[in-house]
Design a protein around this motif. Structure first.
Motif, PDB file in Angstrom:
ATOM      1  N   PHE A 261       0.942  -0.989  -0.058  1.00  0.00           N
ATOM      2  CA  PHE A 261      -0.250   0.332  -0.034  1.00  0.00           C
ATOM      3  C   PHE A 261       0.867   1.185  -0.014  1.00  0.00           C
ATOM      4  CE2 PHE A 261      -2.919  -3.267   2.174  1.00  0.00           C
ATOM      5  CZ  PHE A 261      -3.664  -3.483   1.046  1.00  0.00           C
ATOM      6  N   ASN A 262       2.008   1.081   0.553  1.00  0.00           N
ATOM      7  CA  ASN A 262       3.085   2.345   0.402  1.00  0.00           C
ATOM      8  C   ASN A 262       3.361   2.497  -0.958  1.00  0.00           C
ATOM      9  OD1 ASN A 262       4.091   3.776   2.694  1.00  0.00           O
ATOM     10  ND2 ASN A 262       4.266   1.652   3.533  1.00  0.00           N
ATOM     11  N   ASN A 263       3.708   1.535  -1.842  1.00  0.00           N
ATOM     12  CA  ASN A 263       3.869   1.628  -3.201  1.00  0.00           C
ATOM     13  C   ASN A 263       2.699   2.500  -3.921  1.00  0.00           C
ATOM     14  OD1 ASN A 263       6.455   0.488  -2.796  1.00  0.00           O
ATOM     15  ND2 ASN A 263       6.127  -1.424  -3.797  1.00  0.00           N
ATOM     16  N   LEU A 264       1.578   1.885  -3.637  1.00  0.00           N
ATOM     17  CA  LEU A 264       0.284   2.327  -4.367  1.00  0.00           C
ATOM     18  C   LEU A 264      -0.007   3.568  -3.932  1.00  0.00           C
ATOM     19  CD1 LEU A 264      -1.708  -0.772  -4.068  1.00  0.00           C
ATOM     20  CD2 LEU A 264      -0.408  -0.007  -6.107  1.00  0.00           C
ATOM     21  N   ILE A 265       0.138   4.183  -2.975  1.00  0.00           N
ATOM     22  CA  ILE A 265      -0.045   5.400  -2.336  1.00  0.00           C
ATOM     23  C   ILE A 265       0.922   6.517  -3.006  1.00  0.00           C
ATOM     24  CG2 ILE A 265      -0.298   7.187  -0.566  1.00  0.00           C
ATOM     25  CD1 ILE A 265      -1.533   4.560   1.098  1.00  0.00           C
ATOM     26  N   MET A 266       2.092   5.928  -2.870  1.00  0.00           N
ATOM     27  CA  MET A 266       3.415   6.844  -3.539  1.00  0.00           C
ATOM     28  C   MET A 266       3.014   7.130  -5.017  1.00  0.00           C
ATOM     29  SD  MET A 266       5.237   8.034  -1.335  1.00  0.00           S
ATOM     30  CE  MET A 266       6.311   8.761  -2.420  1.00  0.00           C
ATOM     31  N   ASN A 267       2.477   6.153  -5.660  1.00  0.00           N
ATOM     32  CA  ASN A 267       2.155   6.178  -7.308  1.00  0.00           C
ATOM     33  C   ASN A 267       1.093   7.183  -7.376  1.00  0.00           C
ATOM     34  OD1 ASN A 267       4.206   4.008  -8.069  1.00  0.00           O
ATOM     35  ND2 ASN A 267       2.649   3.268  -9.402  1.00  0.00           N
ATOM     36  N   ALA A 268       0.133   7.022  -6.614  1.00  0.00           N
ATOM     37  CA  ALA A 268      -1.051   7.932  -6.722  1.00  0.00           C
ATOM     38  C   ALA A 268      -0.618   9.500  -6.342  1.00  0.00           C
ATOM     39  CB  ALA A 268      -2.058   7.680  -5.663  1.00  0.00           C
ATOM     40  N   LEU A 269       0.586   9.676  -5.191  1.00  0.00           N
ATOM     41  CA  LEU A 269       0.949  10.789  -5.187  1.00  0.00           C
ATOM     42  C   LEU A 269       1.904  11.437  -6.177  1.00  0.00           C
ATOM     43  CD1 LEU A 269       1.905  10.465  -1.263  1.00  0.00           C
ATOM     44  CD2 LEU A 269       0.009  11.705  -2.397  1.00  0.00           C
ATOM     45  N   LYS A 270       2.761  10.551  -6.805  1.00  0.00           N
ATOM     46  CA  LYS A 270       3.574  11.057  -7.857  1.00  0.00           C
ATOM     47  C   LYS A 270       3.089  11.230  -9.294  1.00  0.00           C
ATOM     48  CE  LYS A 270       7.800   8.870  -5.709  1.00  0.00           C
ATOM     49  NZ  LYS A 270       8.964   7.713  -6.001  1.00  0.00           N
ATOM     50  N   TYR A 271       1.949  10.554  -9.738  1.00  0.00           N
ATOM     51  CA  TYR A 271       1.676  10.028 -11.053  1.00  0.00           C
ATOM     52  C   TYR A 271       0.328  10.776 -11.303  1.00  0.00           C
ATOM     53  CZ  TYR A 271       5.945   7.052 -11.122  1.00  0.00           C
ATOM     54  OH  TYR A 271       7.230   6.853 -11.075  1.00  0.00           O
ATOM     55  N   GLY A 272      -0.332  10.685 -10.185  1.00  0.00           N
ATOM     56  CA  GLY A 272      -1.883  11.417 -10.317  1.00  0.00           C
ATOM     57  C   GLY A 272      -1.691  12.665 -10.500  1.00  0.00           C
ATOM     58  N   LYS A 273      -1.451  13.138 -11.593  1.00  0.00           N
ATOM     59  CA  LYS A 273      -1.345  14.669 -12.069  1.00  0.00           C
ATOM     60  C   LYS A 273      -2.915  15.221 -11.905  1.00  0.00           C
ATOM     61  CE  LYS A 273       2.600  14.149 -14.858  1.00  0.00           C
ATOM     62  NZ  LYS A 273       3.032  14.135 -16.464  1.00  0.00           N
ATOM     63  N   GLY A 274      -2.849  16.380 -11.333  1.00  0.00           N
ATOM     64  CA  GLY A 274      -4.128  17.055 -11.158  1.00  0.00           C
ATOM     65  C   GLY A 274      -5.296  16.471  -9.947  1.00  0.00           C
ATOM     66  N   ALA A 275      -4.574  15.383  -9.476  1.00  0.00           N
ATOM     67  CA  ALA A 275      -5.545  14.797  -8.326  1.00  0.00           C
ATOM     68  C   ALA A 275      -5.918  15.638  -7.067  1.00  0.00           C
ATOM     69  CB  ALA A 275      -5.122  13.358  -8.148  1.00  0.00           C
ATOM     70  N   THR A 276      -7.120  15.590  -6.759  1.00  0.00           N
ATOM     71  CA  THR A 276      -7.334  16.386  -5.400  1.00  0.00           C
ATOM     72  C   THR A 276      -7.736  15.296  -4.358  1.00  0.00           C
ATOM     73  OG1 THR A 276      -9.738  16.367  -5.953  1.00  0.00           O
ATOM     74  CG2 THR A 276      -8.430  18.318  -6.818  1.00  0.00           C
ATOM     75  N   HIS A 277      -7.860  14.132  -4.431  1.00  0.00           N
ATOM     76  CA  HIS A 277      -8.399  12.938  -3.583  1.00  0.00           C
ATOM     77  C   HIS A 277      -7.587  11.749  -3.934  1.00  0.00           C
ATOM     78  CE1 HIS A 277     -11.560  15.912  -3.104  1.00  0.00           C
ATOM     79  NE2 HIS A 277     -11.567  15.685  -1.822  1.00  0.00           N
ATOM     80  N   ILE A 278      -7.313  11.226  -2.713  1.00  0.00           N
ATOM     81  CA  ILE A 278      -6.907   9.839  -2.785  1.00  0.00           C
ATOM     82  C   ILE A 278      -7.651   9.018  -1.695  1.00  0.00           C
ATOM     83  CG2 ILE A 278      -4.877   8.014  -2.211  1.00  0.00           C
ATOM     84  CD1 ILE A 278      -2.820  10.168  -2.749  1.00  0.00           C
ATOM     85  N   TRP A 279      -8.354   7.898  -2.232  1.00  0.00           N
ATOM     86  CA  TRP A 279      -9.252   7.081  -1.488  1.00  0.00           C
ATOM     87  C   TRP A 279      -8.600   5.669  -1.208  1.00  0.00           C
ATOM     88  CZ3 TRP A 279     -10.889   9.654  -5.947  1.00  0.00           C
ATOM     89  CH2 TRP A 279     -12.067  11.009  -5.435  1.00  0.00           C
ATOM     90  N   LEU A 280      -8.841   5.345   0.073  1.00  0.00           N
ATOM     91  CA  LEU A 280      -8.187   4.157   0.609  1.00  0.00           C
ATOM     92  C   LEU A 280      -9.547   3.339   1.330  1.00  0.00           C
ATOM     93  CD1 LEU A 280      -4.989   4.872   2.669  1.00  0.00           C
ATOM     94  CD2 LEU A 280      -5.460   4.572   0.244  1.00  0.00           C
ATOM     95  N   THR A 281     -10.012   2.459   0.536  1.00  0.00           N
ATOM     96  CA  THR A 281     -11.322   1.740   0.896  1.00  0.00           C
ATOM     97  C   THR A 281     -11.092   0.187   0.961  1.00  0.00           C
ATOM     98  OG1 THR A 281     -12.009   1.264  -1.441  1.00  0.00           O
ATOM     99  CG2 THR A 281     -12.641   3.399  -0.317  1.00  0.00           C
ATOM    100  N   ALA A 282     -11.586  -0.498   1.960  1.00  0.00           N
ATOM    101  CA  ALA A 282     -11.669  -1.764   2.241  1.00  0.00           C
ATOM    102  C   ALA A 282     -12.920  -2.431   2.389  1.00  0.00           C
ATOM    103  CB  ALA A 282     -10.822  -1.961   3.547  1.00  0.00           C
ATOM    104  N   GLU A 283     -13.251  -3.364   1.875  1.00  0.00           N
ATOM    105  CA  GLU A 283     -14.590  -4.103   1.971  1.00  0.00           C
ATOM    106  C   GLU A 283     -14.420  -5.401   2.416  1.00  0.00           C
ATOM    107  OE1 GLU A 283     -18.897  -4.670  -0.402  1.00  0.00           O
ATOM    108  OE2 GLU A 283     -17.238  -3.966  -1.174  1.00  0.00           O
ATOM    109  N   GLN A 284     -14.993  -5.960   3.301  1.00  0.00           N
ATOM    110  CA  GLN A 284     -14.971  -7.496   3.796  1.00  0.00           C
ATOM    111  C   GLN A 284     -16.114  -8.061   3.102  1.00  0.00           C
ATOM    112  OE1 GLN A 284     -14.409  -8.341   8.109  1.00  0.00           O
ATOM    113  NE2 GLN A 284     -15.040 -10.320   7.635  1.00  0.00           N
ATOM    114  N   LYS A 285     -15.611  -9.275   2.206  1.00  0.00           N
ATOM    115  CA  LYS A 285     -16.983  -9.810   1.581  1.00  0.00           C
ATOM    116  C   LYS A 285     -16.771 -11.187   2.113  1.00  0.00           C
ATOM    117  CE  LYS A 285     -16.946  -7.495  -2.670  1.00  0.00           C
ATOM    118  NZ  LYS A 285     -16.965  -7.411  -4.065  1.00  0.00           N
ATOM    119  N   GLU A 286     -17.524 -12.471   1.902  1.00  0.00           N
ATOM    120  CA  GLU A 286     -17.707 -13.657   2.500  1.00  0.00           C
ATOM    121  C   GLU A 286     -16.357 -14.420   2.769  1.00  0.00           C
ATOM    122  OE1 GLU A 286     -20.066 -18.042   1.953  1.00  0.00           O
ATOM    123  OE2 GLU A 286     -20.366 -16.411   0.441  1.00  0.00           O
ATOM    124  N   LYS A 287     -15.599 -14.244   1.591  1.00  0.00           N
ATOM    125  CA  LYS A 287     -14.362 -15.013   1.904  1.00  0.00           C
ATOM    126  C   LYS A 287     -13.092 -14.164   1.456  1.00  0.00           C
ATOM    127  CE  LYS A 287     -16.232 -19.609   0.849  1.00  0.00           C
ATOM    128  NZ  LYS A 287     -16.183 -20.786  -0.127  1.00  0.00           N
TER     129      LYS A 287
END
Length: 362
Positions: A261-287
């Motif tokens: 998740f560090n890598n994914l967030i850093m990617n969003a910060l570095k390459y998400g040009k013009g971004a105003t939000h970063i969303w971190l979401t987790a959803e638990q399903k059956e399995k």
């Protein structure tokens, strides 16, 4: 489609002669047996006994003839199978001698077909292994080429600026500090690349193990949000965390998942040009637990989506590394997700770019 084996004229002749000969042999045995019953000579006994059988026991003749025809058929079929087996031996020997990469396209009886199918399976597996080895060699060549390129560029700068200092080609202390600063930054680039390579090689190794512990995924995302809050604010972004439910207990290697998740967030910060939000979401399903890292910045080009997890692949047109990336972050993230038995994929459009990870709960 498999082709059935065709017999030669000689082999067909062998089957015909054997079938007729076997049936005639049975008739000779019948004549001898009928002629031997009784007190008269053989010819008289044959006439008498044959007339008796025809008159009173015709069913016996029919049953005997049917049995003899059936036995003749079994003998001919056995010979036919032997001829098939000989042809299979010749075909397999020829294939092994000429081209071991080509499967045998023949069809025989079900007993022998298993031999052909096993041989074809062997050929298929050998071809697959050969292709895997070829791809592995190609991958190694690409790895060496990419590493050589990425190390040579900063190394050239380091040597160049240190060479200027070594040859006293500077005007004052300020210029010396400028040269050493550039050399230092380029050395850091090489160190980052070496560290990333070591991490990638380690996670790819067959003996790489996970230190599994029970943890709360929702709490991990909250912690990551806090860690990157300052950096996000500098770039004018806001990190938003959502978890369903509020507490998601699962098992995993928290150190490696944190790296993902560090890598994914850093990617969003570095390459998400013009971004105003970063969303971190987790959803638990059956399995499984589905974790998404998304941003509303510039979308990834469609032709780049299928390559983003490739080693050293960068979406930007040049390899100038203006963003300071090594091109290994997403490859490392994918490998660590797969170590957990999970999968990771990316979607990107004008609204959001999302990296979606699926993890088994345990």
């Amino acid at each position: 489609m498999n082709k059935r084996i065709k017999l030669s004229v000689g082999e067909k002749g062998v089957l015909l002669v054997e079938g007729i000969g076997t049936f005639l042999l049975f008739q000779i045995i019948n004549v001898i047996l009928i002629s031997s019953l009784g007190q008269n000579n053989l010819i008289a006994n044959l006439q008498t006994n044959w007339q008796t059988l025809m008159a009173n026991k015709l069913w016996v003749i029919v049953v005997v003839l049917a049995l003899e025809i059936f036995l003749t058929y079994l003998i001919v079929i056995s010979t036919y199978h032997n001829l098939e087996l000989n042809q299979i031996k010749q075909v397999l020997q020829k294939t092994a001698a000429d081209n071991l990469t080509k499967e045998v396209n023949i069809k025989v009886n079900h007993n022998l077909q298993s031999i052909v199918d096993s041989f074809n399976l062997l050929i298929s597996n050998m071809n697959r292994r050969a292709e895997e080895q070829k791809q592995s060699e190609k991958s190694k060549d690409e790895l060496i080429s990419n590493v050589s390129h990425d190390i040579r560029t900063p190394l050239t700068s380091v040597i160049g600026y240190l060479g200027l200092i070594e040859s006293k080609n500077y005007s004052d202390l300020g210029q010396i500090l400028k040269y050493t600063h550039i050399a230092y930054k380029k050395s850091q680039e090489m160190q980052n690349l070496v560290n990333s390579l070591f991490e990638y090689a380690n996670v790819q190794h067959a003996t790489s193990r996970l230190n599994m512990t029970k943890f709360d995924m929702a709490q991990m995302l909250d912690q990551l949000s806090a860690d990157f809050e300052l950096e996000a604010n500098k770039r004018g972004m806001e990190i938003i965390v959502n978890s369903t439910p509020n507490k998601i207990l699962m098992k995993g290697d928290t150190e490696k998942l944190g790296r993902v998740f560090n890598n994914l967030i850093m990617n969003a910060l570095k390459y998400g040009k013009g971004a105003t939000h970063i969303w971190l979401t987790a959803e638990q399903k059956e399995k499984e637990v589905v974790v998404t890292v998304a941003n509303n910045g510039k979308p990834i080009p469609e032709d780049s989506l299928k390559h983003v997890f490739d080693r050293f692949y960068r979406v930007e047109d040049s390899r100038s590394k203006k963003t300071g990336g090594t091109g290994l972050g997403l490859a490392i993230a994918q490998s660590m997700v797969q170590l957990h038995g999970g999968t990771i994929a990316v979607t990107s459009d004008d609204e959001r770019t999302s990296f979606i990870s699926h993890f088994p709960i345990s």
